[in-house]
Enzyme design. Structure first.
Site, mmCIF file in Angstrom:
data_model
loop_
_atom_site.group_PDB
_atom_site.id
_atom_site.type_symbol
_atom_site.label_atom_id
_atom_site.label_comp_id
_atom_site.label_asym_id
_atom_site.label_seq_id
_atom_site.Cartn_x
_atom_site.Cartn_y
_atom_site.Cartn_z
ATOM 1 N N HIS A 107 0.689 -1.385 0.362
ATOM 2 C CA HIS A 107 0.046 0.266 -0.326
ATOM 3 C C HIS A 107 0.910 1.382 0.174
ATOM 4 O O HIS A 107 1.991 0.880 -0.139
ATOM 5 C CB HIS A 107 -0.844 0.409 0.771
ATOM 6 N N HIS B 123 1.352 3.637 2.079
ATOM 7 C CA HIS B 123 2.432 4.648 3.065
ATOM 8 C C HIS B 123 3.111 5.330 3.547
ATOM 9 O O HIS B 123 4.084 3.571 3.219
ATOM 10 C CB HIS B 123 1.301 4.037 3.897
ATOM 11 N N ASP C 211 5.672 5.173 5.626
ATOM 12 C CA ASP C 211 6.327 3.855 5.582
ATOM 13 C C ASP C 211 6.847 3.056 4.508
ATOM 14 O O ASP C 211 7.624 2.084 5.765
ATOM 15 C CB ASP C 211 6.355 3.553 7.130
ATOM 16 N N HIS C 212 5.839 2.582 3.870
ATOM 17 C CA HIS C 212 6.426 1.269 3.095
ATOM 18 C C HIS C 212 6.958 1.659 2.153
ATOM 19 O O HIS C 212 7.448 0.657 1.337
ATOM 20 C CB HIS C 212 4.632 0.394 3.084
ATOM 21 N N HIS D 199 -7.500 -0.920 6.063
ATOM 22 C CA HIS D 199 -6.136 -0.119 6.088
ATOM 23 C C HIS D 199 -6.512 1.403 5.387
ATOM 24 O O HIS D 199 -6.005 2.214 5.715
ATOM 25 C CB HIS D 199 -4.678 -0.283 6.590
ATOM 26 N N ASP E 104 -0.690 -3.825 6.227
ATOM 27 C CA ASP E 104 -0.647 -3.352 7.363
ATOM 28 C C ASP E 104 -2.359 -4.119 7.610
ATOM 29 O O ASP E 104 -3.284 -3.204 8.656
ATOM 30 C CB ASP E 104 -0.685 -2.124 7.768
ATOM 31 N N HIS F 6 4.583 -5.013 11.292
ATOM 32 C CA HIS F 6 4.798 -3.888 11.712
ATOM 33 C C HIS F 6 5.214 -5.102 13.606
ATOM 34 O O HIS F 6 4.692 -6.077 13.549
ATOM 35 C CB HIS F 6 4.102 -3.108 12.603
#
Length: 246
Positions: free
Chosen positions: A60, A62, A64-65, A118, A137, A175
Site C-alpha cells: 500500500h 503509506h 513507511d512502506h 487499512h 498492515d 510492524h
C-alpha cells in the site's frame, strides 16, 4: 530460511517498529523487497548477503512502506510492482497489481489479493506453494491495521479471507505491534486461556529482544480478537476500543 518455505526471508528492522522484508529465491538467485520504507537499510542488508534486489513489491501507499522505493530502484534497476488502485500515490510503478494478478520470484508464484480496510487499495501477496503471505498492515499478529480509509465491513472481510488460508501459512506483517495487541486482546477477552498464554509468550520474547513476526494463520485463528467479531458492528467496536487502548 522461514519455516519450511523454499524462500529465504529476512527481516530488516526500520523506524520505530517496521519490518521490511527481503525475499530471496536460492534457486534463481532472484531477490525482492516488500515495502521498503527505508531504501538504505534493505540495500545494505542485501549487499551483506551477496544478493541483488530485482523487484520491489508494495502492499500500500503509506510512506513507511514506499519511502525507499526510489533509492532501491535507482541503485539496482529493480522493477516496482504496487497496487493499481493506489497508482496516484505511489510514484513510477512499473507493474500495477490488481486482484487475480501474480508476482513471480524465480519459480515461486504469489497471488495478488485485494484486502482493503487499512487503505482502499491495499493488497496482500500469497505464495501458496511456499506457505507464506505478505500482508502489509491488514493483519497483524493478534491485531489488524487501523481503518484509515476503509470500512469495518471491508476490513473484516479481508481478515476473514486471510484466515481461510492453511493454518501453517507464515504471515509476514509489517510492524512489531504484537505485545500491545496481546495486551489489548487480554483486556478485551479476560480469562481466555489461549490469549493469556500467548501474551505470556509474547512478553517473554519481547523482553529478550526476539521478534514475534512472522505469525501463522493458526495462531491468529486462535488468538486474534478481530477474527472473533461476529459482524462488522462488533468489529467496529473492537477496533475503536483498540484505538483508545493504545
Amino acid at each position: 530460511m522461514a519455516g519450511g518455505t523454499p524462500l529465504e526471508i529476512v527481516a530488516v528492522p526500520a523506524f520505530a517498529d517496521n519490518y521490511l522484508w527481503l525475499v530471496h529465491d536460492p534457486v534463481s538467485e532472484q531477490t525482492a523487497v516488500v515495502d521498503p520504507g527505508d531504501g538504505a537499510g534493505v540495500l545494505a542488508e542485501a549487499k551483506a548477503r551477496g544478493w541483488t534486489i530485482d523487484q520491489v513489491w508494495n502492499t500500500h501507499w503509506h510512506p513507511d512502506h514506499t519511502g525507499g522505493n526510489g533509492a532501491v530502484v535507482a541503485a539496482t534497476g529493480a522493477t516496482l510492482s504496487a497496487p493499481a488502485a493506489e497508482a496516484a500515490r505511489i510514484a513510477a510503478i512499473d507493474v500495477p497489481l490488481k486482484e487475480g494478478d501474480t508476482v513471480r520470484l524465480g519459480a515461486q508464484v504469489g497471488e495478488v489479493w485485494e484486502v482493503p480496510g487499512h487503505t482502499l487499495g491495499h493488497i496482500a501477496l500469497i505464495f501458496r506453494d511456499a506457505g507464506v503471505a505478505f500482508v502489509g498492515d491488514t493483519m497483524f499478529a493478534m491485531g489488524c491495521g487501523r481503518l484509515f480509509e476503509g470500512t469495518p465491513e471491508q476490513m473484516l472481510g479481508s481478515l476473514r479471507r486471510l484466515a481461510e488460508l492453511p493454518g501453517d501459512t507464515l504471515v509476514y506483517c509489517a510492524h512489531e505491534y504484537t505485545l500491545s495487541n496481546a495486551r489489548f486482546a487480554a483486556h478485551a477477552f479476560p480469562g481466555d486461556e489461549a490469549i493469556a498464554a500467548r501474551l505470556e509468550e509474547v512478553s517473554a520474547r519481547r523482553q529478550a529482544g526476539i521478534a514475534t513476526v512472522p505469525t501463522t494463520i493458526a495462531a491468529e485463528q486462535a488468538t486474534n480478537p478481530f477474527l472473533r467479531a461476529a459482524d462488522p458492528a462488533r468489529f467496529a467496536q473492537l477496533r475503536m476500543a483498540k484505538d483508545r487502548y493504545s
